[in-house]
Write a protein that holds these residues in place. Sequence first.
Motif, PDB file in Angstrom:
ATOM      1  N   ILE A 138      12.316  24.114  26.412  1.00 46.84           N
ATOM      2  CA  ILE A 138      11.975  22.693  26.420  1.00 46.84           C
ATOM      3  C   ILE A 138      11.864  22.160  24.990  1.00 46.84           C
ATOM      4  CG2 ILE A 138      10.908  22.554  28.692  1.00 46.84           C
ATOM      5  CD1 ILE A 138       8.185  22.817  27.268  1.00 46.84           C
ATOM      6  N   GLU A 139      12.544  22.859  24.047  1.00 47.48           N
ATOM      7  CA  GLU A 139      12.597  22.368  22.666  1.00 47.48           C
ATOM      8  C   GLU A 139      13.883  21.575  22.491  1.00 47.48           C
ATOM      9  OE1 GLU A 139      10.163  22.990  20.499  1.00 47.48           O
ATOM     10  OE2 GLU A 139       9.052  24.377  21.755  1.00 47.48           O
ATOM     11  N   ASN A 147       9.256  19.497  20.883  1.00 43.91           N
ATOM     12  CA  ASN A 147       8.855  19.953  22.218  1.00 43.91           C
ATOM     13  C   ASN A 147       8.713  18.769  23.173  1.00 43.91           C
ATOM     14  OD1 ASN A 147       6.844  20.699  24.357  1.00 43.91           O
ATOM     15  ND2 ASN A 147       7.176  22.671  23.411  1.00 43.91           N
ATOM     16  N   VAL A 179       7.207  18.401  26.151  1.00 48.23           N
ATOM     17  CA  VAL A 179       5.865  18.118  26.661  1.00 48.23           C
ATOM     18  C   VAL A 179       5.036  17.415  25.587  1.00 48.23           C
ATOM     19  CG1 VAL A 179       3.734  19.157  27.522  1.00 48.23           C
ATOM     20  CG2 VAL A 179       5.914  20.036  28.287  1.00 48.23           C
ATOM     21  N   ASP A 239      15.762  20.600  19.921  1.00 45.92           N
ATOM     22  CA  ASP A 239      16.864  21.071  19.073  1.00 45.92           C
ATOM     23  C   ASP A 239      17.638  22.214  19.728  1.00 45.92           C
ATOM     24  OD1 ASP A 239      14.502  22.353  18.850  1.00 45.92           O
ATOM     25  OD2 ASP A 239      14.546  22.654  16.683  1.00 45.92           O
ATOM     26  N   GLU A 240      16.911  23.108  20.440  1.00 39.94           N
ATOM     27  CA  GLU A 240      17.603  24.214  21.118  1.00 39.94           C
ATOM     28  C   GLU A 240      18.484  23.697  22.248  1.00 39.94           C
ATOM     29  OE1 GLU A 240      14.657  27.028  22.333  1.00 39.94           O
ATOM     30  OE2 GLU A 240      14.022  27.428  20.261  1.00 39.94           O
ATOM     31  N   LEU A 278       7.474  14.438  33.351  1.00 44.56           N
ATOM     32  CA  LEU A 278       7.164  15.869  33.430  1.00 44.56           C
ATOM     33  C   LEU A 278       8.083  16.573  34.410  1.00 44.56           C
ATOM     34  CD1 LEU A 278       3.276  15.769  33.261  1.00 44.56           C
ATOM     35  CD2 LEU A 278       4.819  16.650  31.545  1.00 44.56           C
ATOM     36  N   ALA A 279       8.443  15.890  35.517  1.00 49.48           N
ATOM     37  CA  ALA A 279       9.382  16.483  36.474  1.00 49.48           C
ATOM     38  C   ALA A 279      10.730  16.711  35.790  1.00 49.48           C
ATOM     39  CB  ALA A 279       9.550  15.577  37.690  1.00 49.48           C
ATOM     40  N   LEU A 280      11.155  15.745  34.953  1.00 47.92           N
ATOM     41  CA  LEU A 280      12.408  15.911  34.195  1.00 47.92           C
ATOM     42  C   LEU A 280      12.314  17.097  33.251  1.00 47.92           C
ATOM     43  CD1 LEU A 280      13.524  12.313  33.237  1.00 47.92           C
ATOM     44  CD2 LEU A 280      14.900  14.032  34.358  1.00 47.92           C
ATOM     45  N   VAL A 281      11.127  17.264  32.603  1.00 48.90           N
ATOM     46  CA  VAL A 281      10.948  18.385  31.673  1.00 48.90           C
ATOM     47  C   VAL A 281      11.083  19.712  32.420  1.00 48.90           C
ATOM     48  CG1 VAL A 281       9.296  19.571  30.199  1.00 48.90           C
ATOM     49  CG2 VAL A 281       9.539  17.115  30.024  1.00 48.90           C
ATOM     50  N   VAL A 282      10.464  19.793  33.621  1.00 43.23           N
ATOM     51  CA  VAL A 282      10.549  21.022  34.409  1.00 43.23           C
ATOM     52  C   VAL A 282      12.006  21.312  34.746  1.00 43.23           C
ATOM     53  CG1 VAL A 282       9.969  22.073  36.626  1.00 43.23           C
ATOM     54  CG2 VAL A 282       8.242  20.834  35.351  1.00 43.23           C
ATOM     55  N   ARG A 283      12.734  20.283  35.146  1.00 46.97           N
ATOM     56  CA  ARG A 283      14.143  20.432  35.522  1.00 46.97           C
ATOM     57  C   ARG A 283      14.985  20.871  34.319  1.00 46.97           C
ATOM     58  NH1 ARG A 283      17.539  21.967  37.263  1.00 46.97           N
ATOM     59  NH2 ARG A 283      19.232  21.256  38.589  1.00 46.97           N
ATOM     60  N   GLY A 290      13.822  22.415  31.651  1.00 48.29           N
ATOM     61  CA  GLY A 290      13.406  23.780  31.323  1.00 48.29           C
ATOM     62  C   GLY A 290      14.101  24.797  32.206  1.00 48.29           C
ATOM     63  N   GLU A 291      14.329  24.414  33.472  1.00 49.71           N
ATOM     64  CA  GLU A 291      14.987  25.327  34.405  1.00 49.71           C
ATOM     65  C   GLU A 291      16.464  25.483  34.061  1.00 49.71           C
ATOM     66  OE1 GLU A 291      14.699  25.695  39.221  1.00 49.71           O
ATOM     67  OE2 GLU A 291      15.549  23.943  38.245  1.00 49.71           O
TER      68      GLU A 291
END
Lengths: 179, 118
Positions: free
Chosen positions: B105-106, B28, B30, B108-109, B92-97, B99-100
């Motif tokens: 936000i995993e 994950n 995050v 392996d997926e 975190l901004a990269l994670v949001v992007r 995720g979008e």
Amino acid sequence: MTEILDIVLLSFMIVLAVAVSRMQNLFMAAMMMGIFSFLSAIMFTLLDAVDVAFTEAAVGAGVSTVLLLGTLSLTTHEEKVVKKNNALALLVVLITGSALIYGTLDMPQFGDPNAPVHQHVADRYIEKSEKEIDIPNIVTSVLASYRGYDTLGEVTVIFTAGIGVILLMGHIWRKEDEQ
Amino acid sequence: MISVGLFNYWACMILMMIGLYTAIARPNLVKKLIGLSIFQVSVFLLYISMGKVSGGTAPILGEGIDTYSNPLPHVLILTAIVVGIATLSLGLALVVRIGEAYDTIEEDEIIERDVVND
């Protein structure tokens, strides 16, 4: 007394870090990180770093918790259950950890006034900063004057990070405006 | 009287390794950033522990005090905390992007979806 407090707080921080690492619920993990940051702020106070302590309490426990929660609200707050065996990661971490602990063995004892850290410019700052800068807080005079370039670099990093966040998040905010 | 000895440094190393493990073993994104934060705090503690002088006080000049802890690590870590929050917010901004774009936000997926798209 402070020695006992030191050992207890550090042990508590280790337990908390393990709990955060194992937690599946990211919302809970974010809140636990806030507690972790506050504990580290108490540690900094114990170790005489009061300026660092209040920065950590405000920035580490406050702002970063808010940022984490904001991210979770935009994505998901449940971590997928990991079934994969992470033996390799554990091995790498154990080897690195033992090497680092081996490296600490010939470090000077905690609180030793003759440690090499204290032999360089620190004495000069303590002796002369009152005459040269006339601020009682030595950390402030070092931060703003003797090592002002560091602070300038810090501001540059924050500015760059701010631009990066705006570029990455900008279109999400625009989409919200249109709706 | 209990002597702390090298315990502070060892505790820092253990915390550092917990953070490193979280960052490399958890898929994950995050959680990876949380691991990175734990790692950062342990480095801060290591520096501040080295700056401590036994019997010293906080480095604020006052009457009748002649032993101060080393102010230099404090200044360095003050800068590092603020830089740390800047990198965390960018991450975190990269994670949001991510995720979008990938709807997950995993790690392996995300890699799986990349392979399918190729």
